[in-house]
Design a protein around this motif. Structure first.
Motif, PDB file in Angstrom:
ATOM      1  N   GLY A 162      24.743   6.682-106.493  1.00  0.00           N
ATOM      2  CA  GLY A 162      23.569   6.083-107.116  1.00  0.00           C
ATOM      3  C   GLY A 162      23.439   4.615-106.762  1.00  0.00           C
ATOM      4  O   GLY A 162      23.507   4.231-105.599  1.00  0.00           O
ATOM      5  N   GLY A 163      23.258   3.777-107.778  1.00  0.00           N
ATOM      6  CA  GLY A 163      23.122   2.346-107.560  1.00  0.00           C
ATOM      7  C   GLY A 163      24.356   1.739-106.917  1.00  0.00           C
ATOM      8  O   GLY A 163      24.262   0.773-106.154  1.00  0.00           O
ATOM      9  N   ARG A 169      26.372   0.031 -99.443  1.00  0.00           N
ATOM     10  CA  ARG A 169      25.661  -0.166 -98.175  1.00  0.00           C
ATOM     11  C   ARG A 169      25.491  -1.659 -97.867  1.00  0.00           C
ATOM     12  O   ARG A 169      25.589  -2.071 -96.717  1.00  0.00           O
ATOM     13  N   CYS A 170      25.252  -2.447 -98.884  1.00  0.00           N
ATOM     14  CA  CYS A 170      25.150  -3.896 -98.697  1.00  0.00           C
ATOM     15  C   CYS A 170      26.496  -4.458 -98.223  1.00  0.00           C
ATOM     16  O   CYS A 170      26.547  -5.267 -97.293  1.00  0.00           O
ATOM     17  N   SER A 183      28.278   8.283-100.019  1.00  0.00           N
ATOM     18  CA  SER A 183      27.653   8.430-101.333  1.00  0.00           C
ATOM     19  C   SER A 183      27.473   9.894-101.712  1.00  0.00           C
ATOM     20  O   SER A 183      26.866  10.197-102.731  1.00  0.00           O
ATOM     21  N   ASP A 184      28.010  10.789-100.917  1.00  0.00           N
ATOM     22  CA  ASP A 184      27.917  12.233-101.171  1.00  0.00           C
ATOM     23  C   ASP A 184      29.149  12.674-101.961  1.00  0.00           C
ATOM     24  O   ASP A 184      30.282  12.536-101.494  1.00  0.00           O
ATOM     25  N   ILE A 185      28.932  13.195-103.153  1.00  0.00           N
ATOM     26  CA  ILE A 185      30.039  13.572-104.034  1.00  0.00           C
ATOM     27  C   ILE A 185      31.007  14.527-103.342  1.00  0.00           C
ATOM     28  O   ILE A 185      32.218  14.366-103.422  1.00  0.00           O
ATOM     29  N   SER A 199      31.874   1.423-108.906  1.00  0.00           N
ATOM     30  CA  SER A 199      31.333   2.143-110.044  1.00  0.00           C
ATOM     31  C   SER A 199      30.991   1.135-111.140  1.00  0.00           C
ATOM     32  O   SER A 199      31.875   0.416-111.612  1.00  0.00           O
ATOM     33  N   LEU A 200      29.746   1.069-111.521  1.00  0.00           N
ATOM     34  CA  LEU A 200      29.336   0.120-112.559  1.00  0.00           C
ATOM     35  C   LEU A 200      30.118   0.345-113.847  1.00  0.00           C
ATOM     36  O   LEU A 200      30.639  -0.594-114.443  1.00  0.00           O
ATOM     37  N   SER A 201      30.249   1.612-114.255  1.00  0.00           N
ATOM     38  CA  SER A 201      30.962   1.921-115.491  1.00  0.00           C
ATOM     39  C   SER A 201      32.472   1.882-115.316  1.00  0.00           C
ATOM     40  O   SER A 201      33.214   1.730-116.286  1.00  0.00           O
ATOM     41  N   GLY A 202      32.927   2.067-114.079  1.00  0.00           N
ATOM     42  CA  GLY A 202      34.361   2.188-113.837  1.00  0.00           C
ATOM     43  C   GLY A 202      34.885   3.561-114.173  1.00  0.00           C
ATOM     44  O   GLY A 202      36.082   3.806-114.130  1.00  0.00           O
TER      45      GLY A 202
END
Length: 87
Positions: free
Chosen positions: A13-14, A20-21, A37-39, A59-62
């Motif tokens: 996701g995000g 990619r950046c 990014s493919d699970i 991972s934003l949430s970790g």
């Protein structure tokens, strides 16, 4: 990371956009890196890592299960693992 044989960035996701950046910026300074990014690919790629490799998990949430599992698998194969989280 500069001396790693292979570098892969995992994110969904995000977090994949952040990966990619990072890939773009690493490549600008001459570091070969791939973003996944493919699970389903996370699991397959993580099995192939070894001691000369680096895996960067974003991972934003970790707590993104696929990213955490991929880091754990890569680490069990001897790869250096790095995580970036918002928490």
């Amino acid at each position: 990371m500069y001396h790693a044989k292979y570098i892969d960035i995992f994110g969904i996701g995000g977090s994949a956009a952040v990966g990619r950046c990072a890939q773009h910026n690493f490549r600008k300074i001459g570091i070969r890196v791939n973003v996944c990014s493919d699970i389903n690919q996370h699991y397959l790629l993580a099995e192939r890592f070894g001691p000369e490799d680096v895996v960067l998990g974003i991972s934003l949430s970790g707590e993104t299960e696929a990213v955490c599992d991929a880091l754990e698998r890569a680490g069990s194969k001897g790869a250096t693992t790095i995580s970036i989280s918002g928490n």
